[in-house]
Design an enzyme around this catalytic site. Structure first.
Site, PDB file in Angstrom:
ATOM      1  CG  ASP A 111       1.517   3.643   5.636  1.00 20.05           C
ATOM      2  OD1 ASP A 111       0.614   3.472   7.053  1.00 20.05           O
ATOM      3  OD2 ASP A 111       2.120   2.307   5.547  1.00 20.05           O
ATOM      4  CB  SER A 170      -0.687   6.270   9.840  1.00 19.00           C
ATOM      5  OG  SER A 170      -0.272   5.333  10.561  1.00 19.00           O
ATOM      6  CG  ASN A 171      -5.052   1.140   9.255  1.00 19.20           C
ATOM      7  OD1 ASN A 171      -5.355   1.796   9.269  1.00 19.20           O
ATOM      8  ND2 ASN A 171      -4.875   0.444   8.533  1.00 19.20           N
TER       9      ASN A 171
END
Length: 198
Positions: free
Chosen positions: A6, A107-108
């Site tokens: 992330d 990644s958001n």
């Protein structure tokens, strides 16, 4: 092995209070008021999937917060979320690649943030073989399909992947698919994990 990292609070420290602090100053609204109103709600999720534009997102958040900001003011605050890179994680990512492992970022995120962090922290992109970004994929963590798409594109089964994320629902969703997943609760977790593997 495939190592999946992330971005926020895993590779780069982030702090949403910095965002609210800028908006508080620019909009002349008390910080405590914004803190009580701010939610990572539906508009954030839509923006991270690329379903709404940056301008639509800014308007929605300003409406939720009941604050009057220009788009430029909104963007200035939104970019303030980034604090600093965790250099020890970047070093580990480079080492993994040198050892022949595949290293990717999942990644958001959203267009506004990407325009900023890709330029501000070029060393992050340089440490990864590929970036998987929610707004380009049209899905976001913890939706199962985002992990399935990544594994399919990498051509690697779930049991050959290790995932690092600071958000517990994202970890649980990845584990449910058979991905070894490490919950990054602070900056010591990733270095400690790799120290134990030696």
């Amino acid at each position: 092995m495939l190592y999946i990292f992330d971005l926020g609070n895993v590779i780069v420290d982030i702090d949403f209070n910095r965002v609210l602090g800028v908006w508080s100053d620019l909009g002349r609204v008390p910080l405590a008021t914004l803190q009580s109103r701010f939610r990572m709600g539906e508009s954030v999720e839509q923006h991270e999937r690329g379903e709404i534009s940056d301008e639509q997102f800014a308007a929605a958040v300003c409406d939720e917060l009941d604050i009057a900001l220009s788009f430029e003011q909104f963007a200035a605050g939104w970019q303030a979320v980034f604090v600093s890179v965790r250099p020890e994680v970047l070093t580990l990512m480079h080492q993994l690649r040198e050892q022949g492992h595949r290293v990717v970022i999942l990644s958001n995120t959203n267009r506004l943030h990407c325009r900023y962090w890709l330029a501000q922290y070029p060393q992050v992109q340089q440490a990864a073989d590929r970036l998987y970004l929610s707004q380009e994929m049209g899905v976001r963590k913890p939706e199962a399909v985002i992990y399935q798409q990544l594994l399919q594109q990498e051509g690697i089964p779930a049991d050959q992947a290790i995932f690092f994320d600071d958000n517990l629902p994202n970890i649980e969703a990845a584990r449910a698919l058979g991905i070894t997943s490490i919950h990054v609760t602070d900056a010591s977790v990733i270095p400690a994990y790799f120290a134990e593997q030696r």
